[in-house]
Enzyme design. Structure first.
Site, PDB file in Angstrom:
ATOM      1  N   SER A   9      34.151  -1.028 -12.101  1.00 51.05           N
ATOM      2  CA  SER A   9      34.169  -2.483 -11.949  1.00 51.05           C
ATOM      3  C   SER A   9      35.459  -3.035 -11.351  1.00 51.05           C
ATOM      4  CB  SER A   9      33.901  -3.170 -13.289  1.00 51.05           C
ATOM      5  OG  SER A   9      34.993  -2.991 -14.166  1.00 51.05           O
ATOM      6  N   LYS A  51      39.819  -6.579 -16.502  1.00 46.79           N
ATOM      7  CA  LYS A  51      39.371  -7.476 -15.428  1.00 46.79           C
ATOM      8  C   LYS A  51      40.558  -8.277 -14.908  1.00 46.79           C
ATOM      9  CE  LYS A  51      35.096  -6.359 -16.395  1.00 46.79           C
ATOM     10  NZ  LYS A  51      34.502  -5.262 -15.707  1.00 46.79           N
TER      11      LYS A  51
END
Length: 95
Positions: A9, A51
């Site tokens: 990701s 993230k």
């Protein structure tokens, strides 16, 4: 504190198998900023995610993976509260 990147990701910035060290004190005297890569507790699952902070809203921090196609992020679970952020990524060791 050390974490292992488990998925794709955050590619191309962080790859699966890489390790990151986080600074748990980095936000003691300043707020998280747009562009910071952070480790935080998933708001619904209790696992840890890595993230990038995309923006700050009244409701919290909107975080996104760099590889949007393969990222579970704020588009799925909404903005995260400040207290879920464990720390800022400050060292990256490639696999």
């Amino acid at each position: 504190m050390r974490f292992r990147v488990e998925d794709v990701s955050m590619e191309p910035t962080l790859k699966a198998g890489d390790y990151v060290m986080i600074n748990k004190l980095s936000y003691l005297f300043r707020k998280p900023s747009k562009g910071d890569i952070v480790v935080f507790k998933h708001p619904n699952a209790g696992s840890f995610l890595i993230k990038r902070i995309a923006e700050f809203k009244d409701s919290g921090y909107f975080v996104l993976g760099d590889n949007r196609e393969f990222s579970t992020d704020s588009r799925h679970f909404g903005a995260i509260a400040r207290n879920l952020i464990v720390g800022k990524v400050w060292l990256h060791a490639k696999q």
